[in-house]
Design a protein around this motif. Structure first.
Motif, PDB file in Angstrom:
ATOM      1  N   LEU A  83     -20.673  -3.632   6.264  1.00  0.00           N
ATOM      2  CA  LEU A  83     -19.941  -4.788   7.377  1.00  0.00           C
ATOM      3  C   LEU A  83     -20.399  -6.059   6.504  1.00  0.00           C
ATOM      4  O   LEU A  83     -19.211  -6.715   6.528  1.00  0.00           O
ATOM      5  CB  LEU A  83     -21.226  -4.600   8.537  1.00  0.00           C
ATOM      6  CG  LEU A  83     -20.709  -6.010   9.791  1.00  0.00           C
ATOM      7  CD1 LEU A  83     -19.597  -4.898   9.903  1.00  0.00           C
ATOM      8  CD2 LEU A  83     -21.630  -5.549  10.811  1.00  0.00           C
ATOM      9  N   TYR A  84     -21.254  -6.242   5.335  1.00  0.00           N
ATOM     10  CA  TYR A  84     -21.163  -7.756   4.829  1.00  0.00           C
ATOM     11  C   TYR A  84     -20.793  -7.643   3.997  1.00  0.00           C
ATOM     12  O   TYR A  84     -20.308  -8.580   2.830  1.00  0.00           O
ATOM     13  CB  TYR A  84     -22.915  -8.041   5.061  1.00  0.00           C
ATOM     14  CG  TYR A  84     -23.458  -8.500   6.246  1.00  0.00           C
ATOM     15  CD1 TYR A  84     -22.273  -9.120   7.200  1.00  0.00           C
ATOM     16  CD2 TYR A  84     -24.575  -7.640   6.853  1.00  0.00           C
ATOM     17  CE1 TYR A  84     -22.877  -9.894   8.339  1.00  0.00           C
ATOM     18  CE2 TYR A  84     -24.827  -7.910   8.262  1.00  0.00           C
ATOM     19  CZ  TYR A  84     -23.966  -8.834   9.021  1.00  0.00           C
ATOM     20  OH  TYR A  84     -24.199  -8.643  10.496  1.00  0.00           O
ATOM     21  N   LEU A 108     -23.145  -4.983  -6.916  1.00  0.00           N
ATOM     22  CA  LEU A 108     -23.416  -5.826  -5.148  1.00  0.00           C
ATOM     23  C   LEU A 108     -24.653  -4.879  -4.498  1.00  0.00           C
ATOM     24  O   LEU A 108     -25.578  -5.456  -3.886  1.00  0.00           O
ATOM     25  CB  LEU A 108     -22.084  -6.389  -5.127  1.00  0.00           C
ATOM     26  CG  LEU A 108     -21.430  -7.481  -5.439  1.00  0.00           C
ATOM     27  CD1 LEU A 108     -20.253  -7.563  -5.091  1.00  0.00           C
ATOM     28  CD2 LEU A 108     -22.394  -8.831  -5.436  1.00  0.00           C
ATOM     29  N   ILE A 109     -23.864  -3.720  -4.100  1.00  0.00           N
ATOM     30  CA  ILE A 109     -24.904  -2.635  -3.823  1.00  0.00           C
ATOM     31  C   ILE A 109     -25.624  -2.515  -3.592  1.00  0.00           C
ATOM     32  O   ILE A 109     -26.653  -2.717  -3.049  1.00  0.00           O
ATOM     33  CB  ILE A 109     -23.085  -1.582  -3.471  1.00  0.00           C
ATOM     34  CG1 ILE A 109     -21.991  -2.110  -2.603  1.00  0.00           C
ATOM     35  CG2 ILE A 109     -24.272  -0.332  -2.867  1.00  0.00           C
ATOM     36  CD1 ILE A 109     -20.891  -0.474  -3.419  1.00  0.00           C
ATOM     37  N   GLU A 110     -25.874  -2.249  -5.424  1.00  0.00           N
ATOM     38  CA  GLU A 110     -27.532  -2.106  -5.387  1.00  0.00           C
ATOM     39  C   GLU A 110     -28.102  -3.328  -5.576  1.00  0.00           C
ATOM     40  O   GLU A 110     -29.345  -3.075  -4.651  1.00  0.00           O
ATOM     41  CB  GLU A 110     -27.161  -1.719  -7.734  1.00  0.00           C
ATOM     42  CG  GLU A 110     -27.712  -0.837  -7.485  1.00  0.00           C
ATOM     43  CD  GLU A 110     -27.111   0.098  -8.996  1.00  0.00           C
ATOM     44  OE1 GLU A 110     -28.294  -0.540  -9.853  1.00  0.00           O
ATOM     45  OE2 GLU A 110     -26.097   0.492  -9.377  1.00  0.00           O
ATOM     46  N   LYS A 170     -29.600  -2.504   5.038  1.00  0.00           N
ATOM     47  CA  LYS A 170     -29.071  -0.566   5.549  1.00  0.00           C
ATOM     48  C   LYS A 170     -27.398  -0.572   5.445  1.00  0.00           C
ATOM     49  O   LYS A 170     -26.876  -1.033   4.847  1.00  0.00           O
ATOM     50  CB  LYS A 170     -29.874  -0.256   6.633  1.00  0.00           C
ATOM     51  CG  LYS A 170     -31.184  -0.696   7.494  1.00  0.00           C
ATOM     52  CD  LYS A 170     -30.983  -0.349   8.684  1.00  0.00           C
ATOM     53  CE  LYS A 170     -32.510  -0.693   9.547  1.00  0.00           C
ATOM     54  NZ  LYS A 170     -32.665  -2.203   9.048  1.00  0.00           N
ATOM     55  N   GLY A 171     -27.319   0.839   5.439  1.00  0.00           N
ATOM     56  CA  GLY A 171     -26.373   1.395   4.828  1.00  0.00           C
ATOM     57  C   GLY A 171     -25.570   0.449   5.709  1.00  0.00           C
ATOM     58  O   GLY A 171     -24.118  -0.419   5.481  1.00  0.00           O
TER      59      GLY A 171
END
Lengths: 290, 425
Positions: free
Chosen positions: A206-207, A190-192, A200-201
């Motif tokens: 946050l999301y 998901l992060i990838e 952005k980081g």
């Protein structure tokens, strides 16, 4: 043979939960019922009048000039500050453990390190602060030795600062553990994917991470609030008796043999905590996450 | 079982003939043997405070009495709560006299018969008239004689109106302020020092609401701010006025801490957190033994007196009750008196106590005389050097100068509520 199996099938489940039910009824429900009964007994002049039911204890506890309100204000303030600090601290620590530490063995080792304070009893952990924070303690000694202050800092010990410090020290792990549980299950893909889309980081945090950590935050919050709001030992030892929460009020009434008043205050505290836990449960479906 | 009880009691009364009649079928000559045998198997469970419930003392009791004395040390609130809620969990208990009204209201106590106390005639005037000497003040609050004599274990009567007592007085003392002479730089002579601006942030009080109130009342009266009708039984109005002053002191950061246990008070003093505080006498001794100078003030307003004593729960009957009386008689026969005196406490049977102390010890602890040689502590190790004089002087000067006795106010409930508010505010 067949009937026997059916009987077992029907009662097997009941049999299996019987020990737990017995333990809960004996050690949780029964004492709660006794406390509830006591909270309605008449008290005075020097003894409880068992069997004489009145609502005086509640009327008194909830009256305008009762000690309940300042004690409640103190409880809410202490709990809120402790919660905020343990949340931030717990979140940062867990984030580091989950996402920044790559090797599993180091991860487990660091997690175990966080458990080390629990090898001693809670009271010992609190008392350990005394020689550290006192007027002639380690911190004040160092500050004066370094020439940073001339006079020892009084607020370090026997203050709200000391009480909250000890809570943070003792309770942060109760925020870390549930957070770790949910954060470790976040799918890294998901992060990838978010990164690939140009997130952005802070946007990922946050999301993606915070929303997915919500059940952990909720469970951690319940732990922290319940443990802080019901503690009286740290308040007594580290505030030096200069601070009083609802829990210390319950204890003071009990120590002075005023059981019905103690019970009534205890029930009020319990109802407030149950309402709070109920509210959290409505916000986050914890059961779905377990 | 019943046969054994009958024989026991009668033997104790010392009427061998009656024993023979009562026992009927039994062999008269066998009784004392049976009794001693039975008593040997008894374990007398005592709950009390750390003031007296010390292992070395219990060991001596067990050796002297020939049956097992089993002790549990609790804080004073817990002792009272145990008696009121679990009277079957012990055989004798040693609460403080100022909790007696709370105990009598619940009614789990049976009176002690003074006719069965072999040393009863030796108990001093403090427990007969309430005054150590004719000129001594009776003191505000609950003078021990006001909560001691009873006929039924529920109501208190005047001394002389009953041979029965609610509790058997044991250790007593006169409390005052302890201070660090090295940090004050001068001798303190009044309770008003407790609220003096000079010691802001360096003061500790006890966290027992009633005792803290009495101490602060002595200070307020000493400073001439208020006059109390009875410091040991304040009215609501007096409680309110006192809290106004206390709250103001709290806002100014005057009180560093409120202590609950003996060791907390020692830690506060030794660590330099406080310079002056309400303190117990042996806490001063412990502070000094750690090389920190500490004085137990002899203040012009007088002392705050207290007494603790043994009570018997209603359930106690037969052999166990006989063992309890044996224990009471041992307690007041001198060895305990000497043992506790060496820790700075007093026992009401002075003559018996004196026999177990050297003339020098007696002179130091009870007569206010300078020590001739080294004065030993309870463990036999040197405690005070030759030439030292006890703070506050003689027994008569201290116990004969009680301004207020530890008490439970009529308005105690109101006090606890206000105390909770004060802590939170």
């Amino acid at each position: 043979m067949e009937t026997e199996q059916t009987v077992l099938g029907r009662f097997g489940a009941y049999l299996q939960i019987t020990p737990l039910v017995l333990i809960l009824v004996t050690f949780l429900i029964a004492p709660m019922v006794v406390i509830l009964l006591y909270s309605f007994f008449k008290f005075g002049p020097f003894a409880t009048q068992i069997g004489v039911f009145v609502i005086d204890n509640y009327v008194r506890s909830l009256s305008f000039d009762s000690s309940t309100w300042p004690a409640l204000a103190d409880t809410i303030r202490t709990t809120a500050i402790t919660w905020a600090i343990t949340l931030v601290l717990g979140f940062v620590l867990t984030y580091y453990l989950v996402f920044d530490v790559i090797q599993l063995r180091i991860k487990i080792f660091l997690f175990l390190l966080a458990v080390v304070p629990f090898w001693t009893s809670g009271v010992v952990r609190m008392i350990a602060w005394l020689p550290f924070l006192g007027k002639e303690g380690l911190i004040n000694g160092s500050l004066i030795g370094l020439g940073i202050t001339d006079e020892p800092l009084q607020f370090l010990l026997f203050s709200d600062f000391a009480v909250i410090l000890s809570y943070v020290h003792v309770l942060t792990l109760f925020m870390v553990a549930p957070l770790f549980n949910v954060m470790a299950r976040i799918d890294l893909r998901l992060i990838e994917a978010a990164k690939d889309q140009g997130a952005k980081g802070w946007q990922i945090l946050l999301y993606i991470i915070i929303p997915l950590s919500r059940p952990g935050i909720a469970i951690g919050t319940i732990f922290i609030v319940a443990l802080t709001a019901s503690d009286f030992v740290a308040v007594r030892l580290l505030s030096g008796g200069t601070s009083g929460t609802l829990a210390t009020a319950v204890f003071n009434q009990y120590a002075q043999s005023r059981y019905p008043l103690s019970a009534a205050s205890g029930i009020i505290l319990l109802i407030l905590l149950l309402l709070f836990v109920g509210g959290i449960m409505r916000l986050v479906d914890i059961r779905k996450q377990l | 079982m019943s046969k054994r009880n009958i024989s026991r009691r009668t033997v104790l009364k010392g009427t061998a003939a009656a024993a023979g009649v009562a026992a009927g079928s039994g062999a008269v000559s066998g009784f004392p043997m049976v009794w001693a045998q039975n008593l040997k198997d008894v374990t007398l469970r005592s709950i009390g405070s750390a003031v007296t419930h010390q292992p070395a003392w219990a060991k001596q009791a067990t050796e002297d009495l020939g049956f097992n004395v089993d002790i549990t040390a609790l804080d004073f609130d817990s002792i009272t709560n145990r008696i009121n809620t679990q009277p079957g969990s012990f055989d004798i208990a040693e609460p403080a006299f100022n909790y007696f009204r709370r105990l009598s209201a619940v009614g789990n106590i049976q009176p002690i018969d003074t006719k069965r106390l072999t040393n009863w005639d030796q108990f001093n005037d403090l427990y007969r008239t309430g005054k150590l000497t004719a000129s001594a003040p009776f003191g505000d609050g609950q003078n021990p004689t006001t909560v001691m004599y009873t006929k039924d274990g529920k109501n208190f009567v005047k001394p002389g109106e009953s041979d029965q007592i609610f509790g058997l007085p044991s250790v007593h003392n006169a409390d005052t302020l302890g201070y660090r002479p090295d940090l004050t730089g001068r001798k303190l002579e009044s309770w008003s020092e407790l609220i003096s601006d000079e010691w802001r942030g360096k003061v500790a009080l006890q966290s027992f609401p009633d005792i803290a109130m009495m101490d602060i009342a002595l200070a307020i009266e000493g400073a001439g701010l208020l006059k109390y009708g009875n410091k040991g039984n304040m009215t609501r109005e007096e409680i309110d006025k006192t809290f106004v002053i206390l709250t103001d002191l709290k806002k100014k950061g005057h009180v560093r801490a409120f202590w609950t246990t003996f060791s907390e008070s020692v830690t506060l003093m030794v660590s330099g957190e406080t310079v002056i505080q309400s303190m117990w006498s042996p806490a001063v001794t412990v502070t000094k033994s750690q090389g920190v100078p500490c004085v137990y003030g002899d203040l012009k307003e007088g002392y705050r007196g207290w007494t603790i004593g043994y009570v018997m729960p209603k359930q106690l009957t037969g052999l166990k009750r006989d063992a309890a009386y044996e224990f009471f008689n041992w307690l007041s026969s001198g060895w305990s008196g000497a043992y506790f005196s060496r820790q700075g406490y007093y026992m009401p049977t002075l003559e018996a106590t004196k026999k177990f102390m050297t003339a020098d010890e007696w002179g130091f602890w009870y007569e206010g005389k300078p020590a001739q040689g080294s004065i030993p502590g309870p463990d036999g190790k040197p405690l005070e050097k030759a030439g030292t004089v006890r703070d506050g002087g003689s027994y008569e000067n201290r116990m004969g100068n009680i301004a207020v006795w530890n008490s439970e106010f009529d308005e105690f409930g109101y006090l606890v509520d206000e105390w909770n508010k004060f802590q939170s505010g």
